[in-house]
Enzyme design. Sequence first.
Site, PDB file in Angstrom:
ATOM      1  N   LYS A 135       0.731  -1.361   0.421  1.00  0.00           N
ATOM      2  CA  LYS A 135       0.145  -0.221  -0.011  1.00  0.00           C
ATOM      3  C   LYS A 135       0.865   1.370  -0.394  1.00  0.00           C
ATOM      4  O   LYS A 135       0.459   2.275  -0.424  1.00  0.00           O
ATOM      5  CB  LYS A 135      -1.046  -0.073   0.983  1.00  0.00           C
ATOM      6  CG  LYS A 135      -1.994  -1.043   0.862  1.00  0.00           C
ATOM      7  CD  LYS A 135      -3.435  -0.403   1.485  1.00  0.00           C
ATOM      8  CE  LYS A 135      -4.461  -1.899   0.656  1.00  0.00           C
ATOM      9  NZ  LYS A 135      -6.211  -1.759   1.664  1.00  0.00           N
ATOM     10  N   LYS A 178      -3.743 -10.416  -6.231  1.00  0.00           N
ATOM     11  CA  LYS A 178      -4.937 -11.398  -6.157  1.00  0.00           C
ATOM     12  C   LYS A 178      -6.299 -10.216  -6.666  1.00  0.00           C
ATOM     13  O   LYS A 178      -5.632  -8.669  -6.703  1.00  0.00           O
ATOM     14  CB  LYS A 178      -4.828 -11.089  -4.571  1.00  0.00           C
ATOM     15  CG  LYS A 178      -4.673 -10.109  -3.824  1.00  0.00           C
ATOM     16  CD  LYS A 178      -5.353 -10.037  -2.635  1.00  0.00           C
ATOM     17  CE  LYS A 178      -5.399  -8.475  -1.729  1.00  0.00           C
ATOM     18  NZ  LYS A 178      -7.110  -8.533  -1.055  1.00  0.00           N
ATOM     19  N   LYS A 220     -10.199  -5.161  -4.068  1.00  0.00           N
ATOM     20  CA  LYS A 220     -11.842  -3.960  -4.625  1.00  0.00           C
ATOM     21  C   LYS A 220     -11.465  -2.881  -5.009  1.00  0.00           C
ATOM     22  O   LYS A 220     -11.605  -1.830  -5.527  1.00  0.00           O
ATOM     23  CB  LYS A 220     -12.819  -3.781  -3.261  1.00  0.00           C
ATOM     24  CG  LYS A 220     -12.378  -3.906  -1.861  1.00  0.00           C
ATOM     25  CD  LYS A 220     -13.685  -3.734  -1.431  1.00  0.00           C
ATOM     26  CE  LYS A 220     -13.370  -4.517   0.602  1.00  0.00           C
ATOM     27  NZ  LYS A 220     -12.048  -4.020   1.180  1.00  0.00           N
TER      28      LYS A 220
HETATM   29  P1  ATP Z   1      -8.575  -3.539  -0.164  1.00  0.00           P
HETATM   30  O1  ATP Z   1      -8.231  -3.739  -1.935  1.00  0.00           O
HETATM   31  O2  ATP Z   1      -9.621  -2.192  -0.159  1.00  0.00           O
HETATM   32  O3  ATP Z   1      -7.283  -3.445  -0.007  1.00  0.00           O
HETATM   33  P2  ATP Z   1      -9.498  -6.558  -0.329  1.00  0.00           P
HETATM   34  O4  ATP Z   1     -10.378  -6.503  -1.846  1.00  0.00           O
HETATM   35  O5  ATP Z   1      -8.592  -6.909  -0.223  1.00  0.00           O
HETATM   36  O6  ATP Z   1      -9.393  -4.595  -0.053  1.00  0.00           O
HETATM   37  P3  ATP Z   1     -10.502  -6.342   1.803  1.00  0.00           P
HETATM   38  O7  ATP Z   1     -11.620  -5.593   2.603  1.00  0.00           O
HETATM   39  O8  ATP Z   1      -9.342  -6.168   2.229  1.00  0.00           O
HETATM   40  O9  ATP Z   1     -10.807  -6.740   0.575  1.00  0.00           O
HETATM   41  O10 ATP Z   1     -10.523  -7.920   2.595  1.00  0.00           O
HETATM   42  C1  ATP Z   1     -11.423  -8.705   3.389  1.00  0.00           C
HETATM   43  C2  ATP Z   1     -12.032  -9.842   3.569  1.00  0.00           C
HETATM   44  O11 ATP Z   1     -11.703 -10.997   1.949  1.00  0.00           O
HETATM   45  C3  ATP Z   1     -11.035 -10.788   3.597  1.00  0.00           C
HETATM   46  O12 ATP Z   1     -10.997 -11.357   5.012  1.00  0.00           O
HETATM   47  C4  ATP Z   1     -10.016 -10.707   3.207  1.00  0.00           C
HETATM   48  O13 ATP Z   1      -8.701 -11.563   3.440  1.00  0.00           O
HETATM   49  C5  ATP Z   1     -11.029 -11.738   1.717  1.00  0.00           C
HETATM   50  N1  ATP Z   1     -10.184 -11.197   0.896  1.00  0.00           N
HETATM   51  C6  ATP Z   1      -9.153 -10.041  -0.024  1.00  0.00           C
HETATM   52  N2  ATP Z   1      -9.204 -10.525  -1.395  1.00  0.00           N
HETATM   53  C7  ATP Z   1      -9.263 -12.009  -1.284  1.00  0.00           C
HETATM   54  C8  ATP Z   1      -9.200 -12.682  -2.444  1.00  0.00           C
HETATM   55  N3  ATP Z   1      -8.248 -11.668  -3.549  1.00  0.00           N
HETATM   56  N4  ATP Z   1      -9.693 -13.473  -2.556  1.00  0.00           N
HETATM   57  C9  ATP Z   1     -10.176 -14.464  -1.228  1.00  0.00           C
HETATM   58  N5  ATP Z   1     -10.128 -13.063  -0.145  1.00  0.00           N
HETATM   59  C10 ATP Z   1      -9.847 -12.522  -0.503  1.00  0.00           C
END
Ligand code: ATP
Length: 338
Positions: free
Chosen positions: A120, A202, A205
Site C-alpha cells: 500500500k 490477488k 476491490k
Molecule cells: P482493498 O483492496 O481495499 O485492500 P480487499 O479487496 O483486499 O480490499 P479487504 O476488505 O481487505 O478486501 O478484505 C476483506 C476480506 O476478503 C478479507 O478476509 C480478505 O482476506 C478477503 N479477501 C480479499 N481479497 C481476496 C481474494 N482475492 N481472494 C480471497 N479472499 C480475499
Amino acid sequence: MPETARPAGKPVIYSGIQPSGTLTIGNYIGSLSRFKQLEADFDCLFCVVDMHAITVRQDPAQLRGKINELAALYLAVGLDPGNTILYCQSHVPAHAELAWVLDCFTYMGELQRMTQFKDKSARHEDNINAGLFTYPVLMAADILLYQTSAVPVGADQKQHLEIARDIAIRFNNIYGNVFVVPEPYIPKIGAKILSLQDPSRKMSKSDPEDTFIGMLDPPEVIRRKMKRAVTDSGAEVRFDPDGKPGVSNLITMLSILTGRTIASVEGDYVGKGYGALKADAAEACVETLAPIQAEHRRWLADLTELNRVLKDGADRASRIAARTMGKVRRKVGLAPLN
Ligand code: ATP
Ligand code: LTN
C-alpha cells in the site's frame, strides 16, 4: 479462582471487511460466503471496519455510502442480526482505545515487515501515513477486544493474524491471561482469488474495475469482464496454478460457486476451449449473486432498519469490549475511572 480470558460460552468468531470499494467475488469466496455457515456453532461478530478504510484517502460522502452498502451486503448473504453482532468499527471507541495500548506493545520492526504495508505504501506514495503503518495493531485490537478464538479471512491476512497472536501472547506473558490467542481460519481453496487482468496478483476491490467481478455487477457486466479475463498460453483447460494461473483461477471460482470438486469441473472441459470455461464461470457468478443482489436492494431501501441493526450491534459489541478494556486498564495501571 483462576483467571480465564473469557467467560464460558460458544467460541467467538470475528471478522472485518473494509468499506473501501464494492466487494468482489474474491471477498465473497474468501470471506463473506463462509460467515453464514459459522453462525450456528459460534458467537459471531462481523464488522464494517471504516477506521481501517481511512488509512487510504476516501471521499467522505462516498465512504458513508460504502459503509451502508457493505452492511447491507453482510445482511444480504443471510446473516441473522438477532444472533450475530453486526456493527461499524467507529461506533465502538474501544477499538481505538485498545489499539493505542497495543501500539505500546508492538515493535517498529514487526510492522516494517508487513507486506500489505509495503504494497500500500508503494501504491499510495503521496500518503504513507502512520495509520497505514499501525493498521495491523488496530486489527489486533478489533480481534482481541472480543476474546476471539478464530478469524475467518483470506490468505492475504495471514501475516496480520500472526502479529495479532504475537501481541496477545506478549501481553499475556507480562500481565497474565488477558486475551484469548486467536487462530486464523483460512479456506483450503479460494483463499486467494486472482485478478482477472493480472493473475500474478490477488483480486482486490480497490483495483481498476476490469480486474474484478463486483458482487453488485449486473449480469451483462459480469459476462463482459469474464470474457475479457486474461487466460494463459495454450488452449487446454487444466488446473495448474503455477503454469496456468488465469485458467486455474476460473476453475477455482467455478468449483467453489457450484459446490463441485476441481477435478470434476476440469473434466467437463476436455476438448473444449477457454471460451466455454469463461462463459460457465460467468453464469456461476450471475446465479450466485442474483439472490444476494435482490436482498441487498431490499436492505438498502430501508435505511432506518439497517441503521437500527448497526446501532443494536454497536451496543452489544460495546458491552463486551468494555469488559476487556476494563481489565486491560487495570492490568496496565492506567488511572481508574471512579
Ligand atoms: P482493498 O483492496 O481495499 O485492500 P480487499 O479487496 O483486499 O480490499 P479487504 O476488505 O481487505 O478486501 O478484505 C476483506 C476480506 O476478503 C478479507 O478476509 C480478505 O482476506 C478477503 N479477501 C480479499 N481479497 C481476496 C481474494 N482475492 N481472494 C480471497 N479472499 C480475499
Ligand atoms: N485487515 C483486514 C480487515 C480487517 C479484519 C479485522 C479482518 C480489519 N480488522 C479483524 C479480520 C479481523 C483486511 O484488510 N482484509
